[in-house]
Design a protein around this motif. Structure first.
Motif, PDB file in Angstrom:
ATOM      1  N   VAL A  23       4.685   5.592  -5.409  1.00 33.29           N
ATOM      2  CA  VAL A  23       4.694   5.595  -6.874  1.00 33.29           C
ATOM      3  C   VAL A  23       3.705   6.622  -7.413  1.00 33.29           C
ATOM      4  O   VAL A  23       4.029   7.420  -8.301  1.00 33.29           O
ATOM      5  N   SER A  24       2.498   6.632  -6.879  1.00 32.48           N
ATOM      6  CA  SER A  24       1.455   7.542  -7.347  1.00 32.48           C
ATOM      7  C   SER A  24       1.818   9.000  -7.078  1.00 32.48           C
ATOM      8  O   SER A  24       1.683   9.861  -7.958  1.00 32.48           O
ATOM      9  N   SER A  25       2.289   9.279  -5.864  1.00 36.15           N
ATOM     10  CA  SER A  25       2.571  10.671  -5.492  1.00 36.15           C
ATOM     11  C   SER A  25       3.760  11.231  -6.264  1.00 36.15           C
ATOM     12  O   SER A  25       3.723  12.374  -6.736  1.00 36.15           O
ATOM     13  N   VAL A  26       4.815  10.443  -6.407  1.00 43.51           N
ATOM     14  CA  VAL A  26       5.993  10.923  -7.135  1.00 43.51           C
ATOM     15  C   VAL A  26       5.671  11.089  -8.617  1.00 43.51           C
ATOM     16  O   VAL A  26       6.103  12.060  -9.254  1.00 43.51           O
ATOM     17  N   SER A  27       4.884  10.177  -9.185  1.00 48.11           N
ATOM     18  CA  SER A  27       4.481  10.317 -10.588  1.00 48.11           C
ATOM     19  C   SER A  27       3.687  11.601 -10.801  1.00 48.11           C
ATOM     20  O   SER A  27       3.902  12.322 -11.795  1.00 48.11           O
ATOM     21  N   SER A  28       2.786  11.909  -9.876  1.00 50.56           N
ATOM     22  CA  SER A  28       2.035  13.170  -9.960  1.00 50.56           C
ATOM     23  C   SER A  28       2.973  14.366  -9.903  1.00 50.56           C
ATOM     24  O   SER A  28       2.797  15.351 -10.635  1.00 50.56           O
TER      25      SER A  28
ATOM     26  N   GLU B 179       0.831  -1.207   0.000  1.00 47.15           N
ATOM     27  CA  GLU B 179       0.000   0.000   0.000  1.00 47.15           C
ATOM     28  C   GLU B 179       0.864   1.255   0.000  1.00 47.15           C
ATOM     29  O   GLU B 179       0.626   2.208  -0.760  1.00 47.15           O
ATOM     30  N   MET B 180       1.913   1.256   0.850  1.00 49.09           N
ATOM     31  CA  MET B 180       2.784   2.419   0.926  1.00 49.09           C
ATOM     32  C   MET B 180       3.622   2.562  -0.339  1.00 49.09           C
ATOM     33  O   MET B 180       3.853   3.676  -0.824  1.00 49.09           O
TER      34      MET B 180
END
Length: 220
Positions: free
Chosen positions: A165-170, A159-160
Motif C-alpha cells: 500500500v505504501s509503495s504503490v501510493s508513493s 506487514e507486507m
C-alpha cells in the motif's frame, strides 16, 4: 486511448480529472519508471528504451530480459527473451502490436525472475490514494506471461500488505496521478516490491467487476 481524452473533457467542463499534460504521458511505461527511480520502497529492474534492435544490443542489459511496447496496456506485444537467438523475433512481435502508422517504441527490462505477481486496485481523489484491493495473479510465465487466474484478497501478511500500500501510493504520487482509477502491477521478490507497470484505468479480466465487489462487498 481514452485516458488523455477523458482528462481533456474533464478540464473543459470544470470536472475532477487528471491534468491533461500528465494524462498525455501517464501510459508511457518508460516515463513512469523514470518518475519513480528516486523511490526506495517501489523498485525497478534495469531498463532501456529502444526504437531499433541495435539499442538493445548496445545496452548493458543481460538475459533474460522482457520486451514490451512502451504505451500499450495488458500483455500485448510482450515477450521474455532468454538469449540473443530469441531477440529479433521478440522485437518484431512487439513492433507488430502497434497500429499501422504509429512509430514503435519499446521498453526493455531485466526480467524479474521468481516471486509472485500482484495487481493493486486503487482510486485517487485530489491526490489522495485509496488502495481498494490487492489481487494475486496466476501467470503462465515466459514467453508471454498470460494471466490464468486471479485471487482476492491476496494472502499477504499485514506487514507486507502495508508495504505494498505504501509503495504503490508513493508511486502514484510520483507519476502525477491525482484522480480516478489505477491498476498497478507489481512483483514481490524476497519481501521487496518491484513495479511491473501502472495502468491508469480499471483492471480488466473481471478484476474490478465483479471480483472486487465479491471480495469486499463494495461496487467499485
Amino acid at each position: 486511448l481514452s485516458v488523455p481524452i477523458t482528462a481533456y473533457v474533464a478540464e473543459q467542463l470544470g470536472l475532477l480529472g487528471n491534468p491533461v499534460e500528465v494524462a498525455n504521458e501517464i501510459t508511457n511505461k518508460y516515463r513512469n519508471r523514470e518518475c519513480i527511480k528516486h523511490l526506495t520502497d517501489l523498485l525497478s529492474p534495469k531498463y532501456v528504451e529502444a526504437t531499433c534492435i541495435e539499442d538493445i544490443y548496445n545496452s548493458d542489459l543481460s538475459y533474460p530480459m522482457i520486451l514490451k511496447p512502451v504505451s500499450l496496456g495488458g500483455k500485448r506485444g510482450l515477450s521474455v527473451v532468454h538469449d540473443k537467438s530469441e531477440l529479433e523475433s521478440a522485437f518484431n512481435y512487439a513492433v507488430n502490436s502497434f497500429r499501422k502508422g504509429v512509430q514503435p517504441l519499446i521498453i526493455v527490462e531485466q526480467y524479474l525472475d521468481g516471486g509472485c505477481e500482484y495487481s493493486v486496485e486503487s482510486l485517487s481523489y485530489k491526490g489522495q490514494h485509496t488502495i481498494v484491493q490487492i489481487t494475486k495473479k496466476d501467470s503462465a510465465g515466459p514467453p508471454h506471461c498470460v494471466e490464468l487466474g486471479h485471487h482476492q484478497p491476496a494472502l499477504l501478511s499485514s506487514e507486507m500488505w502495508n508495504k505494498v500500500v505504501s509503495s504503490v501510493s508513493s508511486g502514484l504520487t510520483s507519476i502525477g496521478l491525482t484522480h480516478g482509477p489505477c491498476h498497478t502491477e507489481v512483483k514481490i521478490i524476497d519481501d521487496r516490491v518491484y513495479l511491473i507497470e501502472f495502468n491508469a484505468r480499471p483492471g480488466g479480466g473481471h478484476i474490478w467487476y465483479p471480483m472486487v465487489e465479491l471480495s469486499t462487498g463494495f461496487d467499485i
